[in-house]
Design a protein around this motif. Structure first.
Motif: not given
Ligand SMILES: Cc1cc2nc3c(=O)[nH]c(=O)nc-3n(C[C@H](O)[C@H](O)[C@H](O)COP(=O)(O)OP(=O)(O)OC[C@H]3O[C@@H](n4cnc5c(N)ncnc54)[C@H](O)[C@@H]3O)c2cc1C
Ligand code: SF4
Length: 314
Positions: A101-104, A125-130, A194-200, A269-271
């Protein structure tokens, strides 16, 4: 430190092998890239994901040949790929192709750079993990016991397809992409890391290639085989795509930022969501990590929907 930059180009396309295209998440570009980079000898190592029926979850596996790539589509299960790579650096031979994912991306690139290991990074593109607990709760909502599952896939086998579960008794359960109970479970944020809540990140621009679904009317209405919308971010990424086209492995056309925006509105629109609703996100995240709140609101779909309503009032 590697800087974010604009992509070299936006493209939409698919692999020419129809079996491969059908089996993959969208157009099969991700797994074909992985296979091509391994079989051309440019890279000697990669990571694939295999379902472990005993643990009832996907696991990362280090591989050294194209034949070992498991085409199983996107895995909506949070996996720490940075950790996995760091634990296996000694087994990497002749560089590595990594998908993450982008964050890694940044952490993996920097880590491999320090170790002097060449890498090719595929992101999406990533809308959030589970979390894996989320998938296990999903089975409960469907009335399925983990011990009766022999295999599952979150995506793949047509487009956009959906979650497929193969049972010990030979039956197969199918739920169309982003429909209940997954839709409510995902939207409730109860199983969001937790990190996905604040991901931009909409996607990564420091990966060599970034993949996405083309969520555009043209494809939603008429495509059931799959196409991938992809960003080429580096000259190495561009070289790989051009070589694959020259070998007749894939077909694609150039597109642009406007089309990317239309297809990825939610992720773009995440950011703004993080910027303008940070306090609400912090409160929601705190609530989801409270064991009692989590227990109470994850009981069933009604409670999950109630929790969603509660979040809007925070
Ligand atoms: C968690 C997650 C969230 C996503 N969210 C969106 C979204 O919001 N919008 C959107 O348009 N697209 C999203 N995608 C991307 C989309 O689902 C497809 O992966 C993309 O369209 C590529 O399709 P493909 O057929 O070219 O890839 P494939 O040929 O199916 O290859 C996919 C590649 O990704 C790898 N991969 C799969 N799951 C993971 C994982 N969890 N971690 C690391 N590598 C993985 C596979 O090993 C493979 O190399 C998401 C993907 C994931 C994994
Ligand atoms: S939403 Fe952001 S933080 Fe979460 S997995 Fe995707 S890229 Fe990483």
């Amino acid at each position: 430190m590697i800087e974010q930059r604009n992509p070299l180009g936006y493209y939409i396309g698919h692999v020419n092998d129809i079996q491969h295209r059908i089996k993959a998440s969208s157009g099969g570009i991700g797994t074909m890239l992985q296979k091509h980079l391994l079989s051309s000898g440019k890279y000697g190592t990669s990571i694939t994901f295999c379902f472990n029926a005993e643990k009832c979850m996907y696991e990362a596996k280090l591989i050294h040949s194209a034949e070992e790539v498991n085409i199983c589509g996107s895995i909506y299960q949070d996996i720490d790929i940075t950790q996995f790579v760091s634990e296996h650096t000694k087994e990497i031979a002749n560089g590595i192709v990594v998908s993450c994912p982008p964050c890694q991306v940044s952490a993996i690139r920097n880590m491999l750079y320090r170790e002097n290991i060449p890498c090719f990074i595929i992101s999406f593109c990533c809308s959030g993990q589970t979390t894996i607990d989320g998938t296990w709760r999903y089975y409960k909502l469907l009335g399925i016991k983990k011990k009766n599952i022999v295999h599952m896939q979150y995506r793949g086998n047509g487009w956009p397809s959906g979650i497929q579960i193969w049972m010990k008794d030979g039956s197969r359960k199918f739920c169309m992409n982003y429909t209940d109970p997954w839709k409510t479970l995902h939207a409730s944020k109860l199983y969001r890391p937790k990190r996905c809540f604040f991901c931009t990140f909409d996607t990564s621009r420091i990966a060599d290639i970034s993949l996405a679904d083309p969520w555009l009317d043209k494809y939603i209405q008429y495509d059931n085989k799959g196409n991938t919308l992809f960003l080429v971010n580096t000259t190495e990424g561009l070289g790989a795509i051009q070589q694959m086209q020259a070998s007749d492995l894939l077909s694609y056309e150039e597109t642009d930022y406007a089309i990317y925006c239309a297809a990825q509105q939610n992720n773009l629109s995440k950011s703004d969501r993080v910027r303008y609703h940070k306090k609400r996100l912090q409160r929601t995240q705190k609530l989801t990590s409270n064991p009692f709140i989590h227990y109470l609101f994850s009981r069933n779909l009604f409670m999950m929907r109630l929790f969603q309503k509660l979040q809007n009032r925070l």
